[in-house]
Design a protein around this motif. Structure first.
Motif, PDB file in Angstrom:
ATOM      1  N   GLY A   7      35.756  34.622  45.688  1.00  0.00           N
ATOM      2  CA  GLY A   7      36.279  35.686  46.538  1.00  0.00           C
ATOM      3  C   GLY A   7      36.963  35.165  47.783  1.00  0.00           C
ATOM      4  O   GLY A   7      38.057  35.615  48.151  1.00  0.00           O
ATOM      5  N   PHE A   8      36.332  34.194  48.439  1.00  0.00           N
ATOM      6  CA  PHE A   8      36.925  33.664  49.665  1.00  0.00           C
ATOM      7  C   PHE A   8      38.075  32.708  49.362  1.00  0.00           C
ATOM      8  O   PHE A   8      38.980  32.546  50.191  1.00  0.00           O
ATOM      9  N   ALA A   9      38.086  32.102  48.175  1.00  0.00           N
ATOM     10  CA  ALA A   9      39.247  31.313  47.760  1.00  0.00           C
ATOM     11  C   ALA A   9      40.442  32.214  47.519  1.00  0.00           C
ATOM     12  O   ALA A   9      41.580  31.889  47.887  1.00  0.00           O
ATOM     13  N   GLY A  10      40.195  33.364  46.882  1.00  0.00           N
ATOM     14  CA  GLY A  10      41.277  34.320  46.675  1.00  0.00           C
ATOM     15  C   GLY A  10      41.850  34.821  47.984  1.00  0.00           C
ATOM     16  O   GLY A  10      43.072  34.968  48.134  1.00  0.00           O
ATOM     17  N   LEU A  11      40.975  35.072  48.965  1.00  0.00           N
ATOM     18  CA  LEU A  11      41.435  35.525  50.279  1.00  0.00           C
ATOM     19  C   LEU A  11      42.267  34.447  50.970  1.00  0.00           C
ATOM     20  O   LEU A  11      43.347  34.728  51.509  1.00  0.00           O
ATOM     21  N   ALA A  12      41.781  33.211  50.967  1.00  0.00           N
ATOM     22  CA  ALA A  12      42.505  32.114  51.610  1.00  0.00           C
ATOM     23  C   ALA A  12      43.880  31.931  50.986  1.00  0.00           C
ATOM     24  O   ALA A  12      44.885  31.731  51.696  1.00  0.00           O
ATOM     25  N   THR A  13      43.946  32.007  49.659  1.00  0.00           N
ATOM     26  CA  THR A  13      45.225  31.796  48.972  1.00  0.00           C
ATOM     27  C   THR A  13      46.190  32.943  49.232  1.00  0.00           C
ATOM     28  O   THR A  13      47.388  32.721  49.460  1.00  0.00           O
ATOM     29  N   ALA A  14      45.676  34.180  49.194  1.00  0.00           N
ATOM     30  CA  ALA A  14      46.540  35.329  49.462  1.00  0.00           C
ATOM     31  C   ALA A  14      47.111  35.265  50.874  1.00  0.00           C
ATOM     32  O   ALA A  14      48.288  35.586  51.098  1.00  0.00           O
ATOM     33  N   MET A  15      46.313  34.824  51.838  1.00  0.00           N
ATOM     34  CA  MET A  15      46.788  34.702  53.214  1.00  0.00           C
ATOM     35  C   MET A  15      47.788  33.558  53.339  1.00  0.00           C
ATOM     36  O   MET A  15      48.770  33.649  54.084  1.00  0.00           O
ATOM     37  N   PHE A  16      47.551  32.472  52.615  1.00  0.00           N
ATOM     38  CA  PHE A  16      48.445  31.315  52.684  1.00  0.00           C
ATOM     39  C   PHE A  16      49.807  31.618  52.058  1.00  0.00           C
ATOM     40  O   PHE A  16      50.861  31.287  52.629  1.00  0.00           O
ATOM     41  N   LEU A  17      49.810  32.245  50.892  1.00  0.00           N
ATOM     42  CA  LEU A  17      51.050  32.487  50.164  1.00  0.00           C
ATOM     43  C   LEU A  17      51.844  33.663  50.722  1.00  0.00           C
ATOM     44  O   LEU A  17      53.066  33.717  50.591  1.00  0.00           O
TER      45      LEU A  17
ATOM     46  N   CYS B 238      31.450  46.805  49.901  1.00  0.00           N
ATOM     47  CA  CYS B 238      32.671  46.407  49.197  1.00  0.00           C
ATOM     48  C   CYS B 238      33.762  47.458  49.331  1.00  0.00           C
ATOM     49  O   CYS B 238      34.950  47.129  49.487  1.00  0.00           O
ATOM     50  N   PHE B 239      33.400  48.729  49.280  1.00  0.00           N
ATOM     51  CA  PHE B 239      34.378  49.813  49.422  1.00  0.00           C
ATOM     52  C   PHE B 239      35.102  49.704  50.762  1.00  0.00           C
ATOM     53  O   PHE B 239      36.336  49.768  50.820  1.00  0.00           O
ATOM     54  N   TYR B 240      34.346  49.504  51.833  1.00  0.00           N
ATOM     55  CA  TYR B 240      34.977  49.447  53.155  1.00  0.00           C
ATOM     56  C   TYR B 240      35.696  48.121  53.386  1.00  0.00           C
ATOM     57  O   TYR B 240      36.687  48.077  54.135  1.00  0.00           O
ATOM     58  N   CYS B 241      35.258  47.058  52.747  1.00  0.00           N
ATOM     59  CA  CYS B 241      35.996  45.793  52.839  1.00  0.00           C
ATOM     60  C   CYS B 241      37.357  45.901  52.155  1.00  0.00           C
ATOM     61  O   CYS B 241      38.345  45.330  52.633  1.00  0.00           O
ATOM     62  N   VAL B 242      37.415  46.621  51.045  1.00  0.00           N
ATOM     63  CA  VAL B 242      38.699  46.848  50.378  1.00  0.00           C
ATOM     64  C   VAL B 242      39.619  47.666  51.286  1.00  0.00           C
ATOM     65  O   VAL B 242      40.822  47.389  51.390  1.00  0.00           O
ATOM     66  N   LEU B 243      39.063  48.676  51.975  1.00  0.00           N
ATOM     67  CA  LEU B 243      39.865  49.453  52.924  1.00  0.00           C
ATOM     68  C   LEU B 243      40.396  48.566  54.046  1.00  0.00           C
ATOM     69  O   LEU B 243      41.568  48.672  54.441  1.00  0.00           O
ATOM     70  N   ILE B 244      39.530  47.699  54.566  1.00  0.00           N
ATOM     71  CA  ILE B 244      39.946  46.787  55.635  1.00  0.00           C
ATOM     72  C   ILE B 244      41.063  45.870  55.159  1.00  0.00           C
ATOM     73  O   ILE B 244      42.060  45.645  55.852  1.00  0.00           O
TER      74      ILE B 244
ATOM     75  N   ALA C 199      45.513  40.895  45.168  1.00  0.00           N
ATOM     76  CA  ALA C 199      45.992  41.817  44.146  1.00  0.00           C
ATOM     77  C   ALA C 199      44.881  42.599  43.452  1.00  0.00           C
ATOM     78  O   ALA C 199      45.063  43.761  43.104  1.00  0.00           O
ATOM     79  N   LEU C 200      43.744  41.993  43.208  1.00  0.00           N
ATOM     80  CA  LEU C 200      42.656  42.675  42.494  1.00  0.00           C
ATOM     81  C   LEU C 200      41.379  42.742  43.323  1.00  0.00           C
ATOM     82  O   LEU C 200      40.277  42.761  42.765  1.00  0.00           O
ATOM     83  N   ASP C 201      41.518  42.773  44.636  1.00  0.00           N
ATOM     84  CA  ASP C 201      40.353  42.944  45.529  1.00  0.00           C
ATOM     85  C   ASP C 201      39.280  41.881  45.292  1.00  0.00           C
ATOM     86  O   ASP C 201      38.085  42.163  45.344  1.00  0.00           O
ATOM     87  N   THR C 202      39.713  40.662  45.049  1.00  0.00           N
ATOM     88  CA  THR C 202      38.760  39.582  44.775  1.00  0.00           C
ATOM     89  C   THR C 202      37.829  39.353  45.958  1.00  0.00           C
ATOM     90  O   THR C 202      36.618  39.168  45.779  1.00  0.00           O
ATOM     91  N   TRP C 203      38.395  39.355  47.163  1.00  0.00           N
ATOM     92  CA  TRP C 203      37.546  39.142  48.338  1.00  0.00           C
ATOM     93  C   TRP C 203      36.610  40.329  48.573  1.00  0.00           C
ATOM     94  O   TRP C 203      35.409  40.161  48.736  1.00  0.00           O
ATOM     95  N   GLY C 204      37.169  41.539  48.568  1.00  0.00           N
ATOM     96  CA  GLY C 204      36.381  42.710  48.876  1.00  0.00           C
ATOM     97  C   GLY C 204      35.257  42.960  47.901  1.00  0.00           C
ATOM     98  O   GLY C 204      34.160  43.373  48.296  1.00  0.00           O
ATOM     99  N   VAL C 205      35.496  42.720  46.609  1.00  0.00           N
ATOM    100  CA  VAL C 205      34.496  43.014  45.587  1.00  0.00           C
ATOM    101  C   VAL C 205      33.650  41.787  45.254  1.00  0.00           C
ATOM    102  O   VAL C 205      32.421  41.822  45.324  1.00  0.00           O
ATOM    103  N   HIS C 206      34.285  40.673  44.914  1.00  0.00           N
ATOM    104  CA  HIS C 206      33.524  39.491  44.516  1.00  0.00           C
ATOM    105  C   HIS C 206      32.973  38.732  45.725  1.00  0.00           C
ATOM    106  O   HIS C 206      31.788  38.387  45.767  1.00  0.00           O
ATOM    107  N   GLY C 207      33.839  38.465  46.693  1.00  0.00           N
ATOM    108  CA  GLY C 207      33.393  37.693  47.851  1.00  0.00           C
ATOM    109  C   GLY C 207      32.318  38.402  48.651  1.00  0.00           C
ATOM    110  O   GLY C 207      31.217  37.884  48.857  1.00  0.00           O
ATOM    111  N   MET C 208      32.614  39.625  49.087  1.00  0.00           N
ATOM    112  CA  MET C 208      31.660  40.359  49.913  1.00  0.00           C
ATOM    113  C   MET C 208      30.509  40.919  49.082  1.00  0.00           C
ATOM    114  O   MET C 208      29.389  41.064  49.578  1.00  0.00           O
TER     115      MET C 208
END
Length: 313
Positions: free
Chosen positions: A74-84, A197-203, A212-221
């Motif tokens: 989840g946090f890898a997906g977040l880091a990559t989405a922010m980087f790209l 997770c619901f509110y992390c996806v909103l954030i 793209a698929l809420d990896t951080w909000g659902v899997h990470g958090m």
């Protein structure tokens, strides 16, 4: 198997943006330096307890990979989405789901498959496996239903995709706890993870981060929630190889699990970002595809295939 699953979860956070060559090398580096390190820190792997990682020696509890798999991905997906950065047109053009029936089918297969994922981590058929099975099903059902209620409260509508998101959040959060907690606690896990997770996806959406698929909000958090609640509700009565948690007279277990979750998140986010930075500096033209390649679609530009050639114009 877990090492193959974990980076495939992270991919969802940066879909449609990375060159295939860079992606393949990144997966090898990521699995070696992030997954392997987190896996050994939390588990003894095949050593039968003779070569415990530092978190395992401290007593961190992660029954089937909440930290090792979901927090890291989840946090890898977040880091990559922010980087790209965002996909072309993100926030301007509609990005509709490809197929809601396939989403429901995929969620159903995940729910079914998780009964091998979590109970199977017991390593044998018996009470512990049965408890993990029961916890997995209850937490997932509660999370799916509660996510729909949260969606209805915010938008006045419920959705099939929301139900699937909630179910996946429940599966993720119960993963580290499934073999350590009682049945009643799995209900709390379901409510808690769906809410967080619901509110992390909103954030994430309001911050316009193109995960793209809420990896951080659902899997990470979801993994973070599961790790913390494992430290709160674990019982020796359920798993004699574990420890009592915060609500059973051992607050230190909660602290240790917090440390494990924090380590997994920080290690994965930081090292993922560093690896991409290094690759981007080395790769001709960088690791991201060109705007033209992105517009054409990576199926065509990277692998030369159409998913639905029979429907091509």
């Amino acid at each position: 198997m877990f090492a193959a699953i974990t980076p495939s979860l992270a991919i969802a956070g940066y879909a449609d943006r990375v060159k295939m060559s860079a992606f393949l090398i990144h997966i090898v580096l990521w699995t070696t330096f992030i997954y392997d390190v987190a896996g050994h820190a939390n588990w003894s792997l095949g050593s039968q307890g003779t070569s415990l990682g530092w978190l395992a020696k401290m007593g961190a509890e992660d029954f089937a990979g909440g930290t090792v798999i979901h927090i890291t991905s989840g946090f890898a997906g977040l880091a990559t989405a922010m980087f790209l950065g965002r996909r072309i047109g993100y926030g301007k053009a509609p990005f509709e789901p490809h197929s809601i029936p396939l989403i429901i089918l995929g969620g159903t297969l995940l729910w079914f498959g998780w009964f091998g994922f979590n109970p199977g981590s017991a390593g044998f058929a018996g009470f512990l496996e049965t408890q993990a099975f029961q916890n997995t099903n209850i937490a997932t059902a509660v999370a799916a239903i509660w996510w729909m209620f949260l969606s209805w409260a915010h938008t006045g509508k419920t959705s099939a995709i929301g139900a699937v998101n909630g179910a996946v959040a429940g599966l993720v959060a119960i993963t580290p706890a499934s073999g350590f907690i009682g049945t009643w606690a799995s209900i709390i896990v379901g409510f808690a993870c769906a809410t967080v997770c619901f509110y992390c996806v909103l954030i994430k959406n309001r911050a316009r981060i193109d995960d793209a698929l809420d990896t951080w909000g659902v899997h990470g958090m979801g993994g973070v929630v599961g790790a913390l609640l494992t430290g709160a509700f674990s019982e020796v009565r359920i798993n004699p190889y574990g420890h009592n948690g915060l609500f059973f007279g051992n607050p230190m277990q909660f602290v240790i699990n917090c440390m494990g979750a924090g380590f997994g998140a920080a290690w994965s986010f930081g090292l993922t970002y560093i690896i991409w930075r290094i690759q981007d500096a080395i790769w001709p033209g960088g690791v991201r595809v060109t705007p033209k390649e992105e517009e054409i679609g990576l199926d065509i530009s990277q692998v030369g295939e159409r998913a639905y050639s029979g429907f091509a114009e």
